[in-house]
Design a protein around this motif. Structure first.
Motif, mmCIF file in Angstrom:
data_model
loop_
_atom_site.group_PDB
_atom_site.id
_atom_site.type_symbol
_atom_site.label_atom_id
_atom_site.label_comp_id
_atom_site.label_asym_id
_atom_site.label_seq_id
_atom_site.Cartn_x
_atom_site.Cartn_y
_atom_site.Cartn_z
ATOM 1 N N ASN A 214 1.488 -8.059 4.023
ATOM 2 C CA ASN A 214 0.553 -7.483 3.064
ATOM 3 C C ASN A 214 -0.395 -6.471 3.708
ATOM 4 O O ASN A 214 -0.981 -5.648 3.015
ATOM 5 C CB ASN A 214 -0.245 -8.616 2.396
ATOM 6 C CG ASN A 214 -1.067 -8.147 1.223
ATOM 7 O OD1 ASN A 214 -0.693 -7.244 0.502
ATOM 8 N ND2 ASN A 214 -2.209 -8.782 1.032
ATOM 9 N N GLU A 215 -0.550 -6.507 5.027
ATOM 10 C CA GLU A 215 -1.477 -5.600 5.712
ATOM 11 C C GLU A 215 -0.867 -4.233 5.998
ATOM 12 O O GLU A 215 -1.583 -3.280 6.297
ATOM 13 C CB GLU A 215 -1.956 -6.237 7.024
ATOM 14 C CG GLU A 215 -2.663 -7.570 6.847
ATOM 15 C CD GLU A 215 -3.830 -7.516 5.875
ATOM 16 O OE1 GLU A 215 -4.577 -6.506 5.882
ATOM 17 O OE2 GLU A 215 -3.994 -8.467 5.095
ATOM 18 N N VAL A 216 0.448 -4.116 5.921
ATOM 19 C CA VAL A 216 1.125 -2.858 6.273
ATOM 20 C C VAL A 216 0.620 -1.667 5.462
ATOM 21 O O VAL A 216 0.292 -0.618 6.037
ATOM 22 C CB VAL A 216 2.660 -3.023 6.166
ATOM 23 C CG1 VAL A 216 3.370 -1.680 6.313
ATOM 24 C CG2 VAL A 216 3.154 -4.020 7.196
ATOM 25 N N PRO A 217 0.517 -1.753 4.127
ATOM 26 C CA PRO A 217 0.068 -0.558 3.398
ATOM 27 C C PRO A 217 -1.369 -0.168 3.736
ATOM 28 O O PRO A 217 -1.706 1.022 3.697
ATOM 29 C CB PRO A 217 0.225 -0.929 1.922
ATOM 30 C CG PRO A 217 0.310 -2.403 1.885
ATOM 31 C CD PRO A 217 0.872 -2.839 3.203
ATOM 32 N N ALA A 218 -2.208 -1.123 4.089
ATOM 33 C CA ALA A 218 -3.582 -0.788 4.467
ATOM 34 C C ALA A 218 -3.587 0.047 5.746
ATOM 35 O O ALA A 218 -4.326 1.043 5.850
ATOM 36 C CB ALA A 218 -4.410 -2.054 4.652
ATOM 37 N N LEU A 219 -2.769 -0.333 6.709
ATOM 38 C CA LEU A 219 -2.684 0.433 7.957
ATOM 39 C C LEU A 219 -2.144 1.835 7.698
ATOM 40 O O LEU A 219 -2.659 2.817 8.250
ATOM 41 C CB LEU A 219 -1.804 -0.307 8.967
ATOM 42 C CG LEU A 219 -2.306 -1.684 9.402
ATOM 43 C CD1 LEU A 219 -1.267 -2.382 10.271
ATOM 44 C CD2 LEU A 219 -3.635 -1.562 10.127
#
Length: 141
Positions: free
Chosen positions: A123-128
């Motif tokens: 879930n953190e991939v798009p934020a990065l």
């Protein structure tokens, strides 16, 4: 050109809303034990994916139109390194979206094999990617 940019930004926001929330629904789904909750999450995932898909297609479409408008005004625009890096990250974002499409189908068939912990990290991939893309567009290093 400003209208193109405005619509590009609007649909990028729409796309990212889905990219952020759909994996969170997957976490809830992976950890749900009640059949009724799992069925409700399947409906939510399917509907959110449709909105996310529309946002992604329109974000990319208006992005391409904006890019062409900039290039028409200044052909050297297409030679900038930050733009190449941004477009590469957008390709990664589209691949991430493709994974969400596949995972939604897996959850619909009750075929998910990923843990809630794995999904939280995923879930953190798009934020990065969002941080990197915004820095490239604003700072133009």
């Amino acid at each position: 050109m400003l209208w193109l940019k405005a619509f590009h930004i609007i649909f990028v926001v729409t796309w990212f809303a889905g990219l952020f929330y759909l994996p969170r629904l997957f976490v809830y789904h992976a950890e749900a034990t009640e059949p009724a909750v799992r069925e409700r999450l399947k409906v939510m995932e399917r509907r959110l994916l449709m909105i996310t898909r529309v946002g992604g297609v329109l974000a990319i479409g208006f992005g391409v139109l904006t890019l062409l408008a900039f290039a028409r005004g200044n052909p050297a625009y297409l030679q900038q390194g930050w733009l190449h890096a941004k477009l590469g990250l957008v390709v990664l974002l589209a691949a991430y979206h493709g994974l969400l499409e596949r995972m939604t189908r897996e959850f619909a068939r009750d075929a998910n094999r990923r843990s809630g912990r794995w999904l939280r990290i995923f879930n953190e991939v798009p934020a990065l990617l969002l941080v990197a893309i915004v820095v490239l567009v604003v700072v133009k290093p």
